[in-house]
Design a protein around this motif. Structure first.
Motif, PDB file in Angstrom:
ATOM      1  N   ARG A 175     -39.611 -19.775  -0.800  1.00 17.77           N
ATOM      2  CA  ARG A 175     -40.154 -19.628  -2.126  1.00 17.77           C
ATOM      3  C   ARG A 175     -40.613 -18.229  -2.120  1.00 17.77           C
ATOM      4  NH1 ARG A 175     -44.485 -19.236  -5.509  1.00 17.77           N
ATOM      5  NH2 ARG A 175     -44.425 -19.756  -7.619  1.00 17.77           N
ATOM      6  N   TYR A 176     -40.105 -17.241  -2.974  1.00 17.89           N
ATOM      7  CA  TYR A 176     -40.954 -16.054  -3.290  1.00 17.89           C
ATOM      8  C   TYR A 176     -40.828 -15.565  -4.640  1.00 17.89           C
ATOM      9  CZ  TYR A 176     -36.009 -14.068  -2.878  1.00 17.89           C
ATOM     10  OH  TYR A 176     -34.744 -13.986  -3.174  1.00 17.89           O
ATOM     11  N   GLU A 177     -41.826 -14.858  -5.076  1.00 17.77           N
ATOM     12  CA  GLU A 177     -41.728 -14.205  -6.580  1.00 17.77           C
ATOM     13  C   GLU A 177     -41.008 -12.916  -6.256  1.00 17.77           C
ATOM     14  OE1 GLU A 177     -45.250 -13.998  -8.672  1.00 17.77           O
ATOM     15  OE2 GLU A 177     -45.793 -15.845  -8.206  1.00 17.77           O
ATOM     16  N   GLU A 191     -40.688 -20.395 -13.186  1.00 17.86           N
ATOM     17  CA  GLU A 191     -41.765 -20.638 -12.151  1.00 17.86           C
ATOM     18  C   GLU A 191     -41.637 -22.228 -11.738  1.00 17.86           C
ATOM     19  OE1 GLU A 191     -45.778 -21.813 -14.148  1.00 17.86           O
ATOM     20  OE2 GLU A 191     -45.154 -20.087 -15.024  1.00 17.86           O
ATOM     21  N   ALA A 192     -41.688 -22.619 -10.514  1.00 14.07           N
ATOM     22  CA  ALA A 192     -41.731 -23.932 -10.020  1.00 14.07           C
ATOM     23  C   ALA A 192     -42.588 -23.597  -8.761  1.00 14.07           C
ATOM     24  CB  ALA A 192     -40.368 -24.350  -9.723  1.00 14.07           C
ATOM     25  N   THR A 193     -43.352 -24.472  -8.314  1.00 17.53           N
ATOM     26  CA  THR A 193     -44.353 -24.410  -7.204  1.00 17.53           C
ATOM     27  C   THR A 193     -44.241 -25.614  -5.990  1.00 17.53           C
ATOM     28  OG1 THR A 193     -45.955 -25.706  -8.284  1.00 17.53           O
ATOM     29  CG2 THR A 193     -46.199 -23.434  -8.670  1.00 17.53           C
ATOM     30  N   THR A 194     -43.241 -26.528  -6.522  1.00 19.47           N
ATOM     31  CA  THR A 194     -43.019 -27.637  -5.554  1.00 19.47           C
ATOM     32  C   THR A 194     -41.402 -27.898  -5.791  1.00 19.47           C
ATOM     33  OG1 THR A 194     -42.994 -29.429  -7.222  1.00 19.47           O
ATOM     34  CG2 THR A 194     -45.284 -28.920  -6.359  1.00 19.47           C
ATOM     35  N   ALA A 195     -40.984 -28.735  -4.589  1.00 18.76           N
ATOM     36  CA  ALA A 195     -39.706 -28.992  -4.550  1.00 18.76           C
ATOM     37  C   ALA A 195     -39.197 -29.890  -5.742  1.00 18.76           C
ATOM     38  CB  ALA A 195     -39.385 -29.631  -3.216  1.00 18.76           C
ATOM     39  N   GLU A 196     -39.950 -30.649  -6.220  1.00 18.80           N
ATOM     40  CA  GLU A 196     -39.799 -31.847  -7.337  1.00 18.80           C
ATOM     41  C   GLU A 196     -39.646 -30.970  -8.534  1.00 18.80           C
ATOM     42  OE1 GLU A 196     -38.660 -34.854  -7.098  1.00 18.80           O
ATOM     43  OE2 GLU A 196     -38.745 -34.317  -5.002  1.00 18.80           O
ATOM     44  N   GLU A 197     -40.544 -29.965  -8.770  1.00 16.97           N
ATOM     45  CA  GLU A 197     -40.272 -29.258 -10.125  1.00 16.97           C
ATOM     46  C   GLU A 197     -38.813 -28.361 -10.163  1.00 16.97           C
ATOM     47  OE1 GLU A 197     -45.075 -28.129 -10.941  1.00 16.97           O
ATOM     48  OE2 GLU A 197     -43.809 -26.781  -9.895  1.00 16.97           O
ATOM     49  N   ALA A 223     -31.235 -32.491  -3.556  1.00 16.23           N
ATOM     50  CA  ALA A 223     -31.308 -33.685  -3.044  1.00 16.23           C
ATOM     51  C   ALA A 223     -31.330 -33.920  -1.443  1.00 16.23           C
ATOM     52  CB  ALA A 223     -30.669 -34.724  -3.712  1.00 16.23           C
ATOM     53  N   GLU A 224     -30.353 -33.179  -0.809  1.00 18.77           N
ATOM     54  CA  GLU A 224     -30.090 -33.239   0.740  1.00 18.77           C
ATOM     55  C   GLU A 224     -30.397 -32.320   1.311  1.00 18.77           C
ATOM     56  OE1 GLU A 224     -26.017 -34.768   1.078  1.00 18.77           O
ATOM     57  OE2 GLU A 224     -26.044 -36.064  -0.512  1.00 18.77           O
ATOM     58  N   THR A 225     -31.217 -31.265   0.836  1.00 22.88           N
ATOM     59  CA  THR A 225     -31.743 -30.270   1.520  1.00 22.88           C
ATOM     60  C   THR A 225     -33.344 -30.543   1.924  1.00 22.88           C
ATOM     61  OG1 THR A 225     -30.066 -28.883   0.634  1.00 22.88           O
ATOM     62  CG2 THR A 225     -31.886 -27.860   1.913  1.00 22.88           C
ATOM     63  N   ASP A 226     -33.708 -30.410   3.035  1.00 26.77           N
ATOM     64  CA  ASP A 226     -35.064 -30.702   3.521  1.00 26.77           C
ATOM     65  C   ASP A 226     -36.175 -29.650   2.777  1.00 26.77           C
ATOM     66  OD1 ASP A 226     -37.675 -31.084   4.649  1.00 26.77           O
ATOM     67  OD2 ASP A 226     -36.927 -31.052   6.646  1.00 26.77           O
ATOM     68  N   PRO A 227     -37.135 -29.917   1.784  1.00 28.72           N
ATOM     69  CA  PRO A 227     -37.777 -28.857   1.175  1.00 28.72           C
ATOM     70  C   PRO A 227     -38.703 -28.183   2.151  1.00 28.72           C
ATOM     71  CG  PRO A 227     -37.856 -30.905  -0.168  1.00 28.72           C
ATOM     72  CD  PRO A 227     -37.260 -31.330   1.367  1.00 28.72           C
ATOM     73  N   SER A 228     -38.804 -28.611   3.448  1.00 27.52           N
ATOM     74  CA  SER A 228     -39.715 -27.903   4.445  1.00 27.52           C
ATOM     75  C   SER A 228     -39.196 -26.715   4.856  1.00 27.52           C
ATOM     76  CB  SER A 228     -40.078 -29.016   5.667  1.00 27.52           C
ATOM     77  OG  SER A 228     -38.901 -29.186   6.221  1.00 27.52           O
ATOM     78  N   THR A 229     -37.694 -26.574   4.736  1.00 30.57           N
ATOM     79  CA  THR A 229     -36.881 -25.564   5.107  1.00 30.57           C
ATOM     80  C   THR A 229     -36.526 -24.542   3.762  1.00 30.57           C
ATOM     81  OG1 THR A 229     -34.668 -26.356   4.547  1.00 30.57           O
ATOM     82  CG2 THR A 229     -35.762 -26.939   6.898  1.00 30.57           C
ATOM     83  N   TRP A 230     -37.090 -24.742   2.812  1.00 35.81           N
ATOM     84  CA  TRP A 230     -36.803 -24.008   1.610  1.00 35.81           C
ATOM     85  C   TRP A 230     -37.785 -22.833   1.658  1.00 35.81           C
ATOM     86  CZ3 TRP A 230     -36.851 -27.788  -3.466  1.00 35.81           C
ATOM     87  CH2 TRP A 230     -35.619 -28.674  -3.102  1.00 35.81           C
TER      88      TRP A 230
END
Length: 347
Positions: free
Chosen positions: A242-244, A210-216, A233-240
């Motif tokens: 996430r799905y279960e 489980e991970a709920t944030t980019a930093e996690e 590190a070089e990928t914009d987290p806003s473009t990631w």
């Protein structure tokens, strides 16, 4: 026109089904619950068998124009040691063509271009289908291509089958550089994969408990081999995305109902993405269903659906079962036995 069909869902399987039915001379309409086409996502791996199905649907040339070959992928430990090779070279030798990767939006564009060329296949957005029986009454054929939470499946098929969580979270994204290192890295309870997707970019995916944030998520892989930390590190987290992770369970006893209703893709056999076969199975479903319909005609529709179910159900469910078992293997907390098995495999 030889018959009237409605396809519920405008994903890969739904669009491919609409193409095949229209090529067979059917009047086709598509209903999509979203307000626009689903263009999010990263790379689809398309096996040579699915490529051949796209050729038969008339989409192969457009698809290959945006696809890239997938070669030289390895399975590694978090320290970077190569444990095994993915069977891409063997697939290419056997089929005479390589596995291909394509960005989801490009595949959707190729399918839509073929549909648009017909000029008479309406695609209606914002259609949250609930009256499935009314659709059946008004059409010769209803195709449920509406995903793991299929409304068509819920009304017309075994109600015990539904989405089941597998206990892990997946993240996907695209880095704006070519990593040059492709394949998957398997660690304790998590894994990270990288593939090409188009020149100058790398598709990546990760699975963790489980991970709920980019930093996690970055924390799970900060000490893994290069270039994994750099990719994150070089990928914009806003473009990631996430799905279960989920799959359809239990397996359906049939993909067809009443001689006039059929399921394709995730509606029929949603699987974990570990084998990378979700899009392939949807394409193969669509081509097999529409080929059977073309061969039997509207009068022979019940026989056509039986032929489709016979051709596709066990095959697709074997892939889904294999993918789920591979997920368990890849995310195992005990890695010693797994790694010892890899040492017996060719790298």
């Amino acid at each position: 026109m030889t018959g009237m069909a409605v396809v519920v869902g405008a994903g890969v399987g739904g669009l491919a089904t609409a193409i095949g039915l229209r090529r067979a001379g059917w009047a086709v309409s598509i209903l999509e619950r979203r307000t626009e086409l689903e263009r999010y996502g990263t790379a689809f791996g398309i096996h040579p068998t699915a490529q051949a199905a796209l050729d038969r649907l008339g989409v192969g040339e457009a698809f290959r124009g945006r696809a890239v070959p997938y070669r030289g992928a390895r399975i590694r430990t978090p320290e970077g040691k190569v444990m095994a090779s993915l069977p891409l070279e063997r697939i290419e030798r056997k089929a005479g063509r390589p596995e291909l990767l394509i960005s989801r939006p490009y595949l959707i564009d190729a399918l839509m271009a073929e549909l648009d060329a017909f000029g008479d296949v309406p695609l209606k957005f914002g259609e949250n289908v609930s009256e499935v029986d009314a659709l059946v009454a008004g059409h010769d054929l209803v195709v449920g291509a509406d995903g793991i939470r299929s409304a068509v499946r819920a009304v017309r098929f075994d109600e015990r089958s539904g989405p089941r969580h597998v206990g892990t979270v997946a993240w996907i994204g695209i880095a704006d550089f070519e990593s040059g290192v492709y394949g998957e890295t398997w660690g304790k309870g998590r894994f990270f994969g990288m593939t090409p997707v188009e020149p100058g970019r790398t598709n990546w995916y990760a699975t963790v408990p489980e991970a709920t944030t980019a930093e996690e998520l970055r924390g799970y892989f900060e000490d893994w081999h290069d270039p994994i930390p750099r990719v994150l590190a070089e990928t914009d987290p806003s473009t990631w995305i996430r799905y279960e992770m989920r799959h359809l369970f239990p397996a359906l006893p049939t993909f067809v109902n009443g001689g006039r209703v059929a399921l394709v893709g995730d509606a029929a056999h949603a699987m974990t993405p570990n084998l990378g076969q979700g899009a392939c199975t949807a394409i193969l479903d669509a081509e097999a269903l529409t080929r059977a319909v073309a061969e039997h005609g509207p009068v022979g529709l019940p026989a056509a659906l039986r032929a489709y179910d016979s051709e596709r159900r066990r095959s697709a469910q074997r892939v889904a079962f294999g993918s789920r078992n591979l997920h368990r293997f890849m995310t195992a907390e005990r890695t010693r036995l797994r790694n010892s098995m890899f040492r017996m495999m060719p790298s």
